[in-house]
Design a protein around this motif. Structure first.
Motif, PDB file in Angstrom:
ATOM      1  N   ASN A  23       0.800  -1.226   0.000  1.00 16.35           N
ATOM      2  CA  ASN A  23       0.000   0.000   0.000  1.00 16.35           C
ATOM      3  C   ASN A  23       0.830   1.272   0.000  1.00 16.35           C
ATOM      4  O   ASN A  23       0.275   2.360  -0.134  1.00 16.35           O
ATOM      5  N   THR A  24       2.129   1.161   0.157  1.00 13.90           N
ATOM      6  CA  THR A  24       2.992   2.332   0.186  1.00 13.90           C
ATOM      7  C   THR A  24       3.276   2.802  -1.241  1.00 13.90           C
ATOM      8  O   THR A  24       3.663   2.000  -2.092  1.00 13.90           O
ATOM      9  N   PRO A  25       3.087   4.094  -1.515  1.00 15.44           N
ATOM     10  CA  PRO A  25       3.428   4.607  -2.850  1.00 15.44           C
ATOM     11  C   PRO A  25       4.925   4.451  -3.138  1.00 15.44           C
ATOM     12  O   PRO A  25       5.756   4.494  -2.224  1.00 15.44           O
ATOM     13  N   GLU A  26       5.237   4.276  -4.393  1.00 16.64           N
ATOM     14  CA  GLU A  26       6.631   4.047  -4.804  1.00 16.64           C
ATOM     15  C   GLU A  26       7.552   5.183  -4.357  1.00 16.64           C
ATOM     16  O   GLU A  26       8.718   4.950  -4.051  1.00 16.64           O
ATOM     17  N   GLU A  27       7.032   6.415  -4.290  1.00 19.60           N
ATOM     18  CA  GLU A  27       7.865   7.558  -3.914  1.00 19.60           C
ATOM     19  C   GLU A  27       8.302   7.498  -2.446  1.00 19.60           C
ATOM     20  O   GLU A  27       9.265   8.138  -2.062  1.00 19.60           O
ATOM     21  N   GLU A  28       7.569   6.766  -1.612  1.00 16.99           N
ATOM     22  CA  GLU A  28       7.876   6.711  -0.185  1.00 16.99           C
ATOM     23  C   GLU A  28       8.719   5.502   0.203  1.00 16.99           C
ATOM     24  O   GLU A  28       9.015   5.299   1.368  1.00 16.99           O
ATOM     25  N   VAL A  29       9.109   4.694  -0.766  1.00 23.26           N
ATOM     26  CA  VAL A  29       9.927   3.511  -0.496  1.00 23.26           C
ATOM     27  C   VAL A  29      11.398   3.928  -0.559  1.00 23.26           C
ATOM     28  O   VAL A  29      11.830   4.588  -1.495  1.00 23.26           O
ATOM     29  N   ARG A  30      12.151   3.520   0.478  1.00 25.69           N
ATOM     30  CA  ARG A  30      13.557   3.915   0.560  1.00 25.69           C
ATOM     31  C   ARG A  30      14.481   2.736   0.282  1.00 25.69           C
ATOM     32  O   ARG A  30      14.134   1.591   0.512  1.00 25.69           O
ATOM     33  N   HIS A  31      15.668   3.055  -0.199  1.00 24.49           N
ATOM     34  CA  HIS A  31      16.822   2.171  -0.336  1.00 24.49           C
ATOM     35  C   HIS A  31      16.715   1.130  -1.444  1.00 24.49           C
ATOM     36  O   HIS A  31      17.703   0.841  -2.087  1.00 24.49           O
ATOM     37  N   LEU A  32      15.581   0.515  -1.661  1.00 23.31           N
ATOM     38  CA  LEU A  32      15.426  -0.517  -2.685  1.00 23.31           C
ATOM     39  C   LEU A  32      14.105  -0.304  -3.419  1.00 23.31           C
ATOM     40  O   LEU A  32      13.198   0.333  -2.879  1.00 23.31           O
ATOM     41  N   PRO A  33      13.981  -0.852  -4.621  1.00 25.78           N
ATOM     42  CA  PRO A  33      12.679  -0.786  -5.301  1.00 25.78           C
ATOM     43  C   PRO A  33      11.611  -1.555  -4.518  1.00 25.78           C
ATOM     44  O   PRO A  33      11.912  -2.480  -3.760  1.00 25.78           O
ATOM     45  N   LYS A  34      10.384  -1.174  -4.708  1.00 22.64           N
ATOM     46  CA  LYS A  34       9.270  -1.770  -3.977  1.00 22.64           C
ATOM     47  C   LYS A  34       9.171  -3.275  -4.210  1.00 22.64           C
ATOM     48  O   LYS A  34       8.901  -4.045  -3.286  1.00 22.64           O
ATOM     49  N   VAL A  35       9.414  -3.712  -5.430  1.00 26.01           N
ATOM     50  CA  VAL A  35       9.333  -5.143  -5.758  1.00 26.01           C
ATOM     51  C   VAL A  35      10.360  -5.935  -4.959  1.00 26.01           C
ATOM     52  O   VAL A  35      10.072  -7.027  -4.454  1.00 26.01           O
ATOM     53  N   VAL A  36      11.541  -5.372  -4.791  1.00 24.56           N
ATOM     54  CA  VAL A  36      12.586  -6.050  -4.019  1.00 24.56           C
ATOM     55  C   VAL A  36      12.178  -6.136  -2.551  1.00 24.56           C
ATOM     56  O   VAL A  36      12.401  -7.159  -1.888  1.00 24.56           O
ATOM     57  N   TRP A  37      11.552  -5.075  -2.012  1.00 24.26           N
ATOM     58  CA  TRP A  37      11.084  -5.110  -0.632  1.00 24.26           C
ATOM     59  C   TRP A  37      10.030  -6.199  -0.445  1.00 24.26           C
ATOM     60  O   TRP A  37      10.024  -6.904   0.563  1.00 24.26           O
ATOM     61  N   VAL A  38       9.130  -6.344  -1.405  1.00 30.88           N
ATOM     62  CA  VAL A  38       8.105  -7.388  -1.310  1.00 30.88           C
ATOM     63  C   VAL A  38       8.761  -8.763  -1.280  1.00 30.88           C
ATOM     64  O   VAL A  38       8.399  -9.626  -0.466  1.00 30.88           O
TER      65      VAL A  38
END
Length: 103
Positions: A23-38
């Motif tokens: 649910n976090t917008p891509e602009e608010e994800v830090r350090h790694l891409p969102k897909v990698v965090w998932v």
């Protein structure tokens, strides 16, 4: 029943971190891409490394602009709101629109 509690707590944290990441917008994800965090959350969820890493470093946390807590912001908004029957402007508009008024 008590022996299942640690498993349920880990599962709850895992699910919370996963849904929060999605649910976090891509602009608010830090350090790694969102897909990698998932992927990190899903792969390392059972040992708590993935969810804890996401919650600690993965998302930009915004501090309130005026330093207030969410409860204080809610209370301030509730103080500004006035019920229609206490609002003098609303009551005057009713008197103007009432065909039974003598005015």
């Amino acid at each position: 029943m008590l022996r299942y509690l640690p498993f349920l707590l880990v599962l709850a944290l895992w699910i919370y971190a996963f849904v929060d990441c999605l649910n976090t917008p891509e602009e608010e994800v830090r350090h790694l891409p969102k897909v990698v965090w998932v992927i990190i959350i899903l792969l390392f969820g059972e040992v708590l490394v993935g969810p804890l890493a996401w919650l600690i470093t993965g998302k930009v946390r915004h501090a309130p602009a005026n330093g207030s807590t969410p409860a204080e912001r809610h209370r301030d908004a509730a103080e500004r709101w006035v019920a229609p029957d206490d609002n003098p402007e609303f009551l005057k508009s009713l008197e103007r629109d009432d065909p039974r008024s003598d005015g």
